[in-house]
Design an enzyme around this catalytic site. Structure first.
Site, PDB file in Angstrom:
ATOM      1  N   ASP A  48       2.185   5.525 -12.987  1.00 29.10           N
ATOM      2  CA  ASP A  48       2.905   4.280 -12.768  1.00 29.10           C
ATOM      3  C   ASP A  48       4.105   4.619 -11.901  1.00 29.10           C
ATOM      4  O   ASP A  48       4.849   5.559 -12.180  1.00 29.10           O
ATOM      5  CB  ASP A  48       3.346   3.616 -14.065  1.00 29.10           C
ATOM      6  N   SER A  49       4.245   3.877 -10.812  1.00 29.39           N
ATOM      7  CA  SER A  49       5.244   4.267  -9.828  1.00 29.39           C
ATOM      8  C   SER A  49       5.868   3.034  -9.213  1.00 29.39           C
ATOM      9  O   SER A  49       5.428   1.907  -9.442  1.00 29.39           O
ATOM     10  CB  SER A  49       4.582   5.149  -8.759  1.00 29.39           C
TER      11      SER A  49
ATOM     12  N   ARG B 183       5.216  11.500  -6.178  1.00 36.57           N
ATOM     13  CA  ARG B 183       3.911  11.782  -6.787  1.00 36.57           C
ATOM     14  C   ARG B 183       3.629  13.287  -6.737  1.00 36.57           C
ATOM     15  O   ARG B 183       3.112  13.864  -7.695  1.00 36.57           O
ATOM     16  CB  ARG B 183       2.829  10.979  -6.045  1.00 36.57           C
TER      17      ARG B 183
ATOM     18  N   THR C  61      -6.738   4.433 -12.598  1.00 37.09           N
ATOM     19  CA  THR C  61      -6.082   3.629 -11.563  1.00 37.09           C
ATOM     20  C   THR C  61      -7.109   2.810 -10.814  1.00 37.09           C
ATOM     21  O   THR C  61      -8.269   3.212 -10.712  1.00 37.09           O
ATOM     22  CB  THR C  61      -5.309   4.516 -10.557  1.00 37.09           C
TER      23      THR C  61
ATOM     24  N   TYR D  64       5.050   0.759   0.399  1.00 36.87           N
ATOM     25  CA  TYR D  64       6.347   0.694   1.081  1.00 36.87           C
ATOM     26  C   TYR D  64       6.571   1.864   2.052  1.00 36.87           C
ATOM     27  O   TYR D  64       7.671   1.993   2.602  1.00 36.87           O
ATOM     28  CB  TYR D  64       7.467   0.682   0.042  1.00 36.87           C
TER      29      TYR D  64
ATOM     30  N   ASN E 284      -5.990   1.886  -7.741  1.00 35.04           N
ATOM     31  CA  ASN E 284      -5.349   2.039  -6.433  1.00 35.04           C
ATOM     32  C   ASN E 284      -5.949   3.270  -5.737  1.00 35.04           C
ATOM     33  O   ASN E 284      -5.706   4.411  -6.132  1.00 35.04           O
ATOM     34  CB  ASN E 284      -3.836   2.199  -6.650  1.00 35.04           C
TER      35      ASN E 284
END
Ligand code: ITT
Length: 196
Positions: free
Chosen positions: A69-70, A174, A7, A149, A9
């Site tokens: 992946d979300s 998650r 990732t 979000y 992120n």
């Protein structure tokens, strides 16, 4: 045991560590594993995209790899932004754009859920696990924790951004997916050192 997380992120990496390290799994970043990969996520599902990311890193490191992946699926938007959640708007405008789109949507139609699919891959093959978190989209941004979000996603009487990391991980998409991942690892590798 050690896994590399495919990732870019930082927030996903932090949450993965918060959830997996008490379970005995050490999560290395791509940088710590000495790779930098940012493959094109051209799958149509969370699972396809998670596998694309996991495979890209596994080709370069010979260690178990996981990828997350979300995204957020909003009922009133027919499930959008879904797999396009990261690309819905610039990072600092994700929440304001969503609130704008939902301006005239009444409370009972503001349902939404987060999805998280985690792909894992090692020399024995690959697979996926998934988790979900159901809530609703609020009317304003609240809270400063979390990312993405979180300030507009209401679960119970708080947004995810008003929760501590521990509170969020206990109920999040998650968290649910990572706990399943841990079960897969226990079956594949035997007990993780948290059990010892
Ligand atoms: P990598 O692909 O490098 O892992 P990314 O941020 O591009 O990072 P995704 O393609 O999976 O990841 O996009 C998921 C987006 O969905 C993410 O950027 C957030 O905007 C949102 N998202 C996912 N999980 C979230 C969470 O727990 N809280 C708030 N927003 C979340």
């Amino acid at each position: 045991m050690q896994v590399v997380m495919a990732t870019n992120n930082e927030n996903k990496l932090r949450e993965a560590r918060e959830i997996l390290s008490p379970l005995g799994i050490e999560v290395l970043s791509q940088t710590e594993a000495g790779v930098h990969v940012d493959p094109e996520e051209n799958g149509e599902t969370f699972a396809e995209n998670a596998l694309i990311k996991a495979r890209a890193v596994f080709e370069l490191v010979k260690k178990p790899v996981i990828a997350d992946d979300s995204g957020l699926c909003v009922d009133a938007l027919g499930g959008r932004p879904g797999v396009y959640s990261a690309r819905y708007a610039p990072k600092d405008q994700l929440c304001s754009k969503l609130l704008g789109e939902l301006r005239d949507v009444p409370e009972e139609e503001r349902g939404a859920y987060f999805c998280c699919t985690i792909a894992y891959i090692d020399e024995n093959g690959s697979g996926t696990v998934a988790g979900k978190c159901e809530g609703m989209i609020g009317y304003e941004e609240r809270g400063t924790n979390g990312f993405g979000y979180d300030p507009v996603f209401v679960y119970g009487d708080k947004t995810l951004a008003e929760m501590t990391a521990e509170e969020k991980n206990a109920i999040s998409h998650r968290g649910a997916a990572m706990r399943q991942l841990c079960e897969v690892f226990r079956e594949r590798y035997g007990e993780t050192h948290a059990d010892k």
